[in-house]
Design an enzyme around this catalytic site. Structure first.
Site, PDB file in Angstrom:
ATOM      1  N   ARG B  57       0.813  -1.203   0.000  1.00 22.93           N
ATOM      2  CA  ARG B  57       0.000   0.000   0.000  1.00 22.93           C
ATOM      3  C   ARG B  57       0.858   1.269   0.000  1.00 22.93           C
ATOM      4  O   ARG B  57       0.711   2.144  -0.847  1.00 22.93           O
ATOM      5  CB  ARG B  57      -0.834  -0.050   1.267  1.00 22.93           C
ATOM      6  CG  ARG B  57      -2.066   0.732   1.291  1.00 22.93           C
ATOM      7  CD  ARG B  57      -2.802   0.342   2.569  1.00 22.93           C
ATOM      8  NE  ARG B  57      -3.286  -1.013   2.469  1.00 22.93           N
ATOM      9  CZ  ARG B  57      -4.437  -1.336   1.878  1.00 22.93           C
ATOM     10  NH1 ARG B  57      -5.221  -0.373   1.386  1.00 22.93           N
ATOM     11  NH2 ARG B  57      -4.824  -2.576   1.796  1.00 22.93           N
ATOM     12  N   THR B  58       1.757   1.355   0.958  1.00 20.19           N
ATOM     13  CA  THR B  58       2.600   2.549   1.070  1.00 20.19           C
ATOM     14  C   THR B  58       3.522   2.676  -0.144  1.00 20.19           C
ATOM     15  O   THR B  58       3.706   3.765  -0.696  1.00 20.19           O
ATOM     16  CB  THR B  58       3.438   2.487   2.365  1.00 20.19           C
ATOM     17  OG1 THR B  58       2.555   2.365   3.477  1.00 20.19           O
ATOM     18  CG2 THR B  58       4.288   3.721   2.538  1.00 20.19           C
ATOM     19  N   LYS B  86      22.789  -8.987   1.787  1.00 16.64           N
ATOM     20  CA  LYS B  86      23.907  -9.908   2.057  1.00 16.64           C
ATOM     21  C   LYS B  86      24.900  -9.352   3.068  1.00 16.64           C
ATOM     22  O   LYS B  86      26.089  -9.208   2.771  1.00 16.64           O
ATOM     23  CB  LYS B  86      24.682 -10.179   0.766  1.00 16.64           C
ATOM     24  CG  LYS B  86      23.912 -10.937  -0.302  1.00 16.64           C
ATOM     25  CD  LYS B  86      24.761 -11.047  -1.574  1.00 16.64           C
ATOM     26  CE  LYS B  86      23.943 -11.528  -2.761  1.00 16.64           C
ATOM     27  NZ  LYS B  86      24.559 -11.203  -4.048  1.00 16.64           N
ATOM     28  N   ARG B 107      11.377   2.091   4.235  1.00 10.60           N
ATOM     29  CA  ARG B 107      10.568   1.295   5.151  1.00 10.60           C
ATOM     30  C   ARG B 107      11.483   0.264   5.790  1.00 10.60           C
ATOM     31  O   ARG B 107      12.172  -0.467   5.056  1.00 10.60           O
ATOM     32  CB  ARG B 107       9.469   0.570   4.370  1.00 10.60           C
ATOM     33  CG  ARG B 107       8.659  -0.403   5.201  1.00 10.60           C
ATOM     34  CD  ARG B 107       7.582   0.333   5.984  1.00 10.60           C
ATOM     35  NE  ARG B 107       6.573  -0.543   6.495  1.00 10.60           N
ATOM     36  CZ  ARG B 107       5.309  -0.144   6.714  1.00 10.60           C
ATOM     37  NH1 ARG B 107       4.950   1.096   6.468  1.00 10.60           N
ATOM     38  NH2 ARG B 107       4.440  -0.985   7.210  1.00 10.60           N
ATOM     39  N   HIS B 135       5.808   6.984  11.186  1.00 12.91           N
ATOM     40  CA  HIS B 135       5.346   6.760   9.822  1.00 12.91           C
ATOM     41  C   HIS B 135       4.662   8.064   9.409  1.00 12.91           C
ATOM     42  O   HIS B 135       3.449   8.127   9.251  1.00 12.91           O
ATOM     43  CB  HIS B 135       4.367   5.588   9.810  1.00 12.91           C
ATOM     44  CG  HIS B 135       3.967   5.117   8.435  1.00 12.91           C
ATOM     45  ND1 HIS B 135       4.434   5.696   7.281  1.00 12.91           N
ATOM     46  CD2 HIS B 135       3.144   4.118   8.033  1.00 12.91           C
ATOM     47  CE1 HIS B 135       3.911   5.080   6.241  1.00 12.91           C
ATOM     48  NE2 HIS B 135       3.137   4.120   6.672  1.00 12.91           N
TER      49      HIS B 135
END
Lengths: 306, 306, 306
Positions: B57-58, B86, B107, B135
């Protein structure tokens, strides 16, 4: 000198003039790569990025290069997501995807994949790494970075340090820099020395190869130090690995005997071959190297598709 | 008041005037977000979207915002695909990816990740959720939606219902709306009440906090009802969960005592906190909220990069 | 005749005139699809591609079509990556994602998903395959390819060979071509014959259905041979599978009795239904078919959104 429509499988097919032409073109794209200027050089063009194994760095660099020039990208980031992986041959995948785009950037775990693709495709193929084979845009960006950070490429004293036996990156760079210099310094533990046939080839090109397992001995002569990772798996004995790892770790103390304008490069990602304190010193240029990777790929795409 | 080049880690760093300026800018972008008008505000710009945990969604909302403004996006949708995963440090990933783009939307599951990234990066970082941290664009879109659907933001009677103990979204929204109102209504089961320190903070801001576990009692006074999910995992006793869940489920019957112009919001995805029958009623505005999320992100990107 | 804002769930809703109008529009986009001409038909538009199951080919084809026309794409390549997959209903996903884009291209494993989506959405939905249901753009591209490679579509002698029982693609194509022709040839092993109700429907449309399990008998009459895969899983007895598989494998020997201008198509990916030697012969047109898929999707997107 015309790169339009040409494949880019290895650097061997490029003349020195062509290499320098790519670099000169790259210079012009710098402000575009910084987002300071617009370019529509690739407007309406589509670059297919087929990554049969993940390589986020290379993929994003090509995507950035394409988008900065106004083009679009499509493809996949790993084979697993690709229905293409359902038993279809690489040849069929290539002949399918080439209908969606103007060039294919191909990353594949198998050596020779890019050359096969180029044979099948009507559009130009750019090799973004084919296993133990080539990764020409990495070498291009390494060379270009040397030219940018040192102001020139001819006569540069380049030292390659780390795993010189298995490192594809350093092999390609050794061949490429040898077109422009007469000496090259190779620093590695005895068990990870560069293959003898490469030393032979470089000598045949008229280059003096200076091999040494002691970095300190060689460091004061270097203009550019190119550091690569030494992988633990290469050593049968973990104790030997630890010893070697310590020896080649670059920190500010290591660099005390270096020229004041030494430039330290690394293909990234690093683990702990270079101490973070080097990052903000005048020596650390590996993040600039990332940026030059975008610029040189812009040049390549524009010359091949433009 | 200039947001150019600024990071967006939490809303704390924004003045009320800056918030309102973002909203005013968002208003202008509405027709562009609907695809009715073109914009080249981000032409030649590239937005990097690094999602170390998935949030479709974001991510899609930011991609839409960028593309509507003529910019390009690149990045990854989850850390697994990222070779970056990695063993490379977040700092190195950020300093690499910032060479590919003009801003990074990050995120990350770990609190503080965005602030660390902002410290390392030369380009602006937009926090798209850092675990239990912030957020800010979610809060921005919540506030902006309140302003859009209610016609104003000052003096709005906002009720927050659901899990107020663990819900990051409602905590941030409570702080943010308290800049503009003098009362806030908090409806939750006793075991999921908002943390006491937040109540203290809101009181310090001069806001009267009305807490009640009974939605019906409070509902008639509300202008906006912001519904959030109550997660089963929060309850040691499944029976207690079922009881609570039923109590706070919003359907048309629940809303009978509400003001006729009550606006119901939800950060989505919902499970069954809101009955589908509310969707097409005049109360249900959560899908409009999704749209306002695109608009407010367009405003933010244009102000930071423009 | 106006496709603006229309859903594309199956071809049934399109008149013959509308089909031909899409094809005429596609003709005009060919140079754009080849990257020889720019188009800004979709400038500022965003196409959402929601692939709840992977289909790289279809996804990339739509992305190419969109980008060639100056539009942007967003979405996901498989449901796993999608936070949307966390228990959210398809209806809610659609009503969310439609706020990010101007049309949704939907691939879903469940039959009827596209129709449900179209019912929920305010923006047009393009069905990119819904399980055992429809895949109208595949049929469009099959028809369009027939028109391109044969120069016409009316009166063409089309032969469908392979698994005609379970193959959704051939069912749709049989119905569609029957609008324009009076005979259709169906070649399959007896156990994989086309369902009787389809034969009935085609007869009702005034089309003569010629069924034969022997390709050689029918081949000389065909203008177009459409080959599909026979899946091993369909046979209880592996020995029977091997026999059948051999019978329908197309190679240059098979084609000796064919018309000199026979055109061989295949929806791809192929496994070994068609020998590679056919690829470079004048018969093999399946890779052109891939290209026509992009072109016809460009036409569709431009007509729906333009």
């Amino acid at each position: 000198m015309n790169l339009h429509g040409r494949d880019m499988i290895s650097l061997r097919g490029l003349t020195d003039e062509e290499l320098l032409h790519i670099f000169d073109t790259a210079d012009e794209f710098e402000p575009v790569a910084r987002g300071e200027k617009h370019s529509d050089v690739l407007k309406g063009k589509v670059v297919g990025a087929l990554f049969f194994e993940p390589s986020t760095r290379t993929r994003l660099s090509f995507e950035s290069a394409t988008q900065r020039l106004g083009g679009g990208t499509l493809g996949f980031a790993e084979a697993r997501t690709s229905s293409v992986a359902k038993g279809e041959t690489l040849a069929d995948t290539i002949r399918t995807v080439e209908k969606y785009c103007d060039t294919i950037v191909l990353r594949h775990p198998k050596m020779g994949a890019a050359r096969l693709a180029a044979k099948m495709a009507e559009i130009p193929i750019i090799n973004a790494g084919d296993g133990a084979g080539h990764h020409p845009t990495q070498t291009l960006l390494d060379l270009y970075t040397i030219r940018k950070v040192s102001g020139k490429i001819e006569g540069i004293n380049l030292g390659l340090v780390g795993d010189l036996k298995y490192g594809r990156t350093v092999h390609s760079l050794a061949y490429a820099i040898s077109r422009f210099t007469s000496r090259i310094f190779l620093i590695s533990p005895p068990s990870l020395k560069i293959p003898r046939e490469i030393v032979g080839d470089l000598s045949d090109m008229g280059v003096k190869v200076i091999e040494n397992s002691n970095l300190d001995k060689v460091l004061p002569q270097l203009d550019v130090l190119y550091v690569t990772r030494i992988q633990k798996e290469r050593f049968p004995d973990p104790a030997e690995y630890s010893k070697v790892k310590g020896t080649y770790r670059i920190d500010l103390e290591t660099l005390e005997e270096a020229k004041s304008d030494l430039q330290v490069l690394h293909p990234l990602p690093r683990v702990d071959e270079i101490a973070p304190e080097v990052d903000s010193s005048p020596y650390g240029r590996y993040f600039d190297q990332v940026f030059y990777g975008v610029v040189v790929r812009m040049a390549l795409l524009s010359l091949i598709l433009g």
